[in-house]
Enzyme design. Structure first.
Site, PDB file in Angstrom:
ATOM      1  N   CYS A 108      -0.691  -5.095   1.047  1.00 55.45           N
ATOM      2  CA  CYS A 108      -1.813  -4.466   0.441  1.00 55.45           C
ATOM      3  C   CYS A 108      -2.497  -3.313   1.534  1.00 55.45           C
ATOM      4  O   CYS A 108      -2.071  -2.389   1.848  1.00 55.45           O
ATOM      5  CB  CYS A 108      -2.794  -5.216  -0.012  1.00 55.45           C
ATOM      6  SG  CYS A 108      -3.899  -4.457  -1.160  1.00 55.45           S
ATOM      7  N   HIS A 210       0.829  -8.687  -4.034  1.00 55.85           N
ATOM      8  CA  HIS A 210       0.437 -10.067  -3.268  1.00 55.85           C
ATOM      9  C   HIS A 210       1.283 -11.054  -3.293  1.00 55.85           C
ATOM     10  O   HIS A 210       0.974 -11.877  -4.089  1.00 55.85           O
ATOM     11  CB  HIS A 210      -1.021 -10.407  -3.448  1.00 55.85           C
ATOM     12  CG  HIS A 210      -2.029  -9.455  -2.947  1.00 55.85           C
ATOM     13  ND1 HIS A 210      -2.485  -9.603  -1.611  1.00 55.85           N
ATOM     14  CD2 HIS A 210      -2.435  -8.348  -3.295  1.00 55.85           C
ATOM     15  CE1 HIS A 210      -3.445  -8.592  -1.403  1.00 55.85           C
ATOM     16  NE2 HIS A 210      -3.446  -7.714  -2.382  1.00 55.85           N
ATOM     17  N   GLU A 212       2.047 -13.441  -1.252  1.00 51.13           N
ATOM     18  CA  GLU A 212       1.480 -14.681  -0.828  1.00 51.13           C
ATOM     19  C   GLU A 212       0.929 -15.423  -2.006  1.00 51.13           C
ATOM     20  O   GLU A 212       0.602 -16.809  -1.726  1.00 51.13           O
ATOM     21  CB  GLU A 212       0.687 -14.138   0.426  1.00 51.13           C
ATOM     22  CG  GLU A 212      -0.737 -13.941   0.009  1.00 51.13           C
ATOM     23  CD  GLU A 212      -0.873 -12.270  -0.531  1.00 51.13           C
ATOM     24  OE1 GLU A 212       0.177 -11.638  -0.623  1.00 51.13           O
ATOM     25  OE2 GLU A 212      -2.056 -12.038  -0.595  1.00 51.13           O
TER      26      GLU A 212
END
Ligand code: MN
Length: 233
Positions: A108, A210, A212
């Site tokens: 990002c 994202h 994660e």
């Protein structure tokens, strides 16, 4: 087998002088055997150098908008507030890890910063500057979701093993002009760039979504972290 060390950058609140990071960034590489190390904002060159020597790879995490001066532009009225000390620290870390030839993953803001540092530009405010009918961010970190097309033949395609998947979307900015030495690896259905990768064989991937936050349930996202840790070994 020795566990690779991965430096992970974090948020810095300049007002109350607190650092923070959602721990899933750390967990996403720890589950694949890496030891994540939190790298905070500092101007101490010898500390930065020690981190680069110590770590086998760098993850530049998400966060606030990059200062537009990094890509030679005036501030757009809807560009978010920058974090100057974080811009400086991460820029230096990127340069040093790049010079050391170590794997780098930008997520990002990390992707946007890397593109700017290598000579590319950004949309300063995607909602007003790129109307593709998709929602790329909702306030308060509520995830938006959209599908993503991975460019066949790219190294990202080889890693993820699919040409299409669904990703979460929390980004206010995005890559506009791709930096020299990088190429587009994935787009949203309306064309907005969702991932870029280096054109040489250095391990440098910059992604807009994202993983994660989803790697535990999302096999595609998980593959990226697996490949990153492998490259750091
Ligand atoms: Mn998006």
């Amino acid at each position: 087998m020795k566990r690779p060390l991965i430096g992970v950058t974090c948020r810095y609140n300049e007002e109350n002088e607190e650092i923070s990071l959602i721990p899933t960034y750390m967990n996403s590489v720890a589950v694949h055997g890496a030891v994540p190390i939190l790298l905070y904002c500092t101007e101490d060159e010898s500390l930065l150098r020690s981190w680069v020597d110590l770590c086998d790879g760098l993850m530049i995490s998400g966060g606030p908008d990059v200062d537009p001066s990094y890509y030679g532009e005036e501030r757009h009225e809807k560009c978010g507030p920058a974090c100057p000390s974080r811009d400086r620290t991460e820029s230096r870390l990127f340069e040093m890890f790049r010079e050391a030839g170590k794997p780098i993953l930008g997520i990002c803001r990390g992707a946007q910063l890397v593109n700017a540092l290598l000579g590319g530009t950004l949309y300063q405010d995607v909602p007003s500057q790129y109307n593709d009918g998709l929602v790329h961010s909702i306030p308060n970190l509520v995830p938006a979701w959209h599908s993503m097309n991975i460019v066949p033949g790219t190294r990202l395609h080889k890693i993820l093993g699919v040409e299409e998947c669904t990703v979460n979307s929390f980004h206010h900015q995005a890559v506009l002009k791709v930096a020299p030495g990088m190429r587009v690896a994935a787009n949203a259905p309306g064309g907005l760039i969702e991932a870029i990768e280096s054109t040489d064989d250095s391990w440098l991937f910059c992604i807009q979504w994202h993983p994660e936050r989803t790697f535990q349930d999302d096999e595609v996202s998980n593959k990226l972290f697996c490949a990153f840790v492998d490259a750091c070994r």
